[in-house]
Design a protein around this motif. Structure first.
Motif, PDB file in Angstrom:
ATOM      1  N   ASP A 159     -50.237   2.860  -9.031  1.00  0.00           N
ATOM      2  CA  ASP A 159     -50.948   2.256  -7.905  1.00  0.00           C
ATOM      3  C   ASP A 159     -51.471   3.361  -6.988  1.00  0.00           C
ATOM      4  O   ASP A 159     -50.701   4.041  -6.316  1.00  0.00           O
ATOM      5  CB  ASP A 159     -49.999   1.330  -7.132  1.00  0.00           C
ATOM      6  N   THR A 160     -52.793   3.539  -6.973  1.00  0.00           N
ATOM      7  CA  THR A 160     -53.399   4.604  -6.164  1.00  0.00           C
ATOM      8  C   THR A 160     -53.890   4.102  -4.813  1.00  0.00           C
ATOM      9  O   THR A 160     -54.604   4.818  -4.114  1.00  0.00           O
ATOM     10  CB  THR A 160     -54.576   5.240  -6.921  1.00  0.00           C
ATOM     11  N   SER A 161     -53.510   2.896  -4.437  1.00  0.00           N
ATOM     12  CA  SER A 161     -53.986   2.339  -3.171  1.00  0.00           C
ATOM     13  C   SER A 161     -53.376   3.086  -1.992  1.00  0.00           C
ATOM     14  O   SER A 161     -52.313   3.706  -2.096  1.00  0.00           O
ATOM     15  CB  SER A 161     -53.638   0.853  -3.079  1.00  0.00           C
TER      16      SER A 161
ATOM     17  N   ALA B 217     -59.239  10.586  -9.655  1.00  0.00           N
ATOM     18  CA  ALA B 217     -60.102   9.499  -9.204  1.00  0.00           C
ATOM     19  C   ALA B 217     -61.144  10.002  -8.208  1.00  0.00           C
ATOM     20  O   ALA B 217     -62.300   9.572  -8.232  1.00  0.00           O
ATOM     21  CB  ALA B 217     -59.259   8.384  -8.580  1.00  0.00           C
TER      22      ALA B 217
ATOM     23  N   SER C  29     -61.164   1.107  -7.828  1.00  0.00           N
ATOM     24  CA  SER C  29     -59.874   1.319  -7.176  1.00  0.00           C
ATOM     25  C   SER C  29     -60.145   1.609  -5.710  1.00  0.00           C
ATOM     26  O   SER C  29     -61.298   1.564  -5.259  1.00  0.00           O
ATOM     27  CB  SER C  29     -59.110   2.486  -7.823  1.00  0.00           C
ATOM     28  N   ASP C  30     -59.080   1.888  -4.954  1.00  0.00           N
ATOM     29  CA  ASP C  30     -59.272   2.247  -3.546  1.00  0.00           C
ATOM     30  C   ASP C  30     -60.066   3.535  -3.397  1.00  0.00           C
ATOM     31  O   ASP C  30     -60.652   3.792  -2.346  1.00  0.00           O
ATOM     32  CB  ASP C  30     -57.914   2.418  -2.854  1.00  0.00           C
TER      33      ASP C  30
END
Length: 642
Positions: free
Chosen positions: A199-201, A346, A480-481
């Motif tokens: 989870d890269t949030s 990312a 993603s974020d």
């Protein structure tokens, strides 16, 4: 008879229980806590309110938190009220019946911020299972902003009965966050922490950072607790010695102000420690007098550098995790490192997409110039104004056709037709008289660009005009974020590809393209073969201008449409064509890619100064041209002619 008595007692108890279940009775039981709430005492009242299960409790808690609860000064009863001048519109907390009364007989309950946060936590427990999806989402956002250990159990209990898939997913995500921070056992917390590795949030990283929060400390000997880092005080000895002083573990450094104050406090009959005050006008004299005070025990001793070094060596400075369990912090550190690695990749991918998007915009803006300048050798300083004309064409079409999708479909070919005609007119009236005279062409087209800007200002004014994109182009593709790109930029990228293939087809597979290439390589030989060079120049200039008009519609969808918008792209367009290779479509594509990625890369390194980024980019391009003057893809025909 005994049975009758028992029945009567049971009936009385049942009636009392029913009466006790109205909200007003519970409030009266805790009247002091409700009327004068504090963060430490309000918990008892909230526990009784929550455990009552009354459906009117959530509404009361919400109004209480918003300071809409008033108390009758005579009876002590509580009401939900709204002010209407000097009158209150009172609503019964149980029945909802409304009455009016003078405001002077009631006192407004004003809970402070701490109490409101506690009330909000209790309210969330009701809202998590509220039939209204918006209230459930509001409760989840409240948990996301201020996560608390008490929210974990009701949140987990609400997941099973959740029918909305998106809300259920959000509940499960927040349950993992809260479990990672407040789980009952270390193993439970570690398991939740490990699930966050993918989870890269920002929320997930914030949870891990909260677990890894540290506080500074200093001690003699080995420090106790879950130590995150031992700090070397030699990196900033004065600062760390100041920490010792603040902690009362070392004497303060004697400052000139402290020396002066000590001397003033010890003046006796015009002398300080035997030194006349009149002789204390120099630093050396004051130091001698202060040293005498130190010997007499009337002032703190000097702290030398050796004393500072000894004190620092005798203490251990460290950062300790606020989390006591070392296994939990180790798991959080490993997970956060993995997440940061993923975020790094990312960010690189997001930067690549930004560079690709900017390159497609530059390519679309420069491809028309690549034809007029590259194929014809005409320095057209009015190229940016053809982009502006295309954007205003799209704006006018939207005024006539309110459907943005239909207007966009109509605007693209119409913008091409308008700017194609304008380009043909410019070539016939001016450019054809200035061939092989580059300086005169540059000055003439520069004058035309100023005239076109002024005409646009006279027609449309100086304010920016909206060119609205259809709903299906609104928003962004969110991967993603970290990774996201707007749909408009995706559309521009697709449009740039379409024009690339169209131009390649025209130049490589059509008679017009064959004649253009022939005139470009050898004008005299092409004329001797029956090709009309003037007609080819006219069509080529019109084609390049028409493409600029289409680019104006695309650019206007995300940029401001003004009379000066084209000026912002003319420099980049010329740089794109020159760097890529004059006269080469693939060279223009390569030049757009180089400039787009280079600009985004420089902006990433220096995000606070976009002007500096453009300056560095221009300097790089100047150096690049010095080593490769013909560009990335040198045209073979022109090279042979040279």
């Amino acid at each position: 008879m005994l049975r009758v008595l028992i029945g009567l007692v049971w009936l009385l108890l049942s009636v009392s229980a029913v009466q006790a279940q109205d909200l007003q009775s519970i409030l009266q039981t805790h009247a002091d806590e409700i009327a004068n709430p504090s963060r430490n005492s309000v918990g008892v009242a909230l526990d009784d309110l929550v455990s009552s299960g009354l459906p009117q409790v959530p509404a009361f808690l919400e109004q209480w938190s918003e300071r809409n609860v008033w108390q009758d000064n005579e009876t002590g009863s509580f009401f939900i009220a709204a002010e209407d001048g000097d009158t209150l519109i009172l609503r019964d907390v149980d029945t909802g019946a409304e009455t009016e009364a003078p405001a002077g007989g009631y006192t407004q309950i004003r809970p402070n911020g701490g109490v409101r946060r506690v009330v909000g936590t209790a309210l969330v427990q009701f809202q998590l299972s509220d039939p209204d999806p918006d209230r459930r989402l509001s409760a989840l956002e409240s948990i996301a902003r201020r996560g608390d250990a008490e929210q974990l159990e009701p949140l987990l209990a609400s997941i099973e009965g959740e029918t909305d898939p998106s809300i259920r997913a959000r509940k499960e995500q927040l349950a993992v966050f809260l479990t990672a921070r407040f789980g009952e056992t270390p193993d439970t917390r570690i398991a939740a922490i490990e699930t966050l590795s993918s989870d890269t949030s920002l929320e997930a990283r914030a949870v891990l950072s909260q677990i890894l929060a540290t506080e500074a400390g200093v001690t003699k000997g080995e420090p106790d607790g879950n130590i995150a880092q031992i700090i070397d005080p030699a990196t900033a000895p004065q600062s760390y010695y100041g920490e010792l002083v603040d902690a009362g573990m070392a004497p303060p450094v004697v400052t000139p102000a402290a020396i002066r104050a000590a001397l003033e406090q010890n003046v006796v009959e015009g002398r300080v420690a035997g030194f006349p005050v009149a002789q204390l006008g120099t630093d050396a004299a004051r130091m001698q007098a202060y040293a005498a005070l130190v010997e007499d025990g009337r002032a703190p001793a000097f702290v030398t550098q050796a004393d500072i070094d000894a004190a620092l060596a005798d203490h251990v400075f460290y950062l300790a995790y606020t989390e006591d369990n070392a296994a939990v912090t180790a798991a959080a550190r490993e997970t956060l490192d993995a997440v940061e690695t993923r975020v790094g990749w990312a960010q690189k991918l997001d930067l690549t997409l930004d560079g690709l998007s900017l390159a497609s915009i530059y390519f679309l803006a420069a491809i028309g110039l690549a034809i007029t300048f590259g194929q014809m050798g005409v320095i057209n300083m009015a190229h940016g104004e053809f982009i502006m004309m295309g954007a205003y064409t799209g704006y006018v079409v939207q005024l006539v056709i309110p459907d943005y999708t239909v207007s966009l479909i109509v605007a693209l070919p119409l913008a091409f037709a308008v700017t194609f005609g304008a380009g043909v007119a410019l070539e016939r009236l001016l450019i054809r008289h200035l061939y092989h005279r580059p300086l005169e062409t540059l000055l003439a087209t520069f004058g035309i660009s100023i005239a076109l800007q002024q005409i646009a200002k006279n027609i449309f004014g100086t304010q920016a005009r909206p060119l609205t994109s259809p709903d299906w182009l609104g928003g962004a593709l969110v991967i993603s974020d970290v990774i996201q790109i707007s749909y408009i930029r995706i559309a521009i990228f697709v449009l740039a590809l379409i024009f690339l293939f169209i131009l390649l087809f025209i130049l490589k597979r059509t008679r017009l393209g064959l004649e253009v290439r022939a005139v470009t390589q050898n004008r005299g030989m092409a004329a001797s073969m029956g090709i009309n060079p003037d007609r080819i120049n006219m069509m080529t200039f019109g084609l390049g201008s028409g493409i600029a008009g289409v680019a104006g519609v695309a650019i206007g969808l995300y940029a401001q449409v003004t009379s000066e918008m084209g000026a912002g792209y003319i420099v980049q367009s010329f740089m794109t064509v020159v760097v890529g290779g004059v006269g080469s479509i693939f060279g223009t594509l390569a030049g757009a890619g180089l400039i787009g990625f280079l600009q985004k890369g420089i902006e990433w390194l220096n995000p606070s100064n976009t002007l500096a980024a453009q300056t560095y980019m221009i300097l790089f391009i100047i150096l690049f041209i010095q080593f490769r003057p013909k560009g990335i893809v040198a045209p073979k025909g022109r090279a042979a002619a040279d």
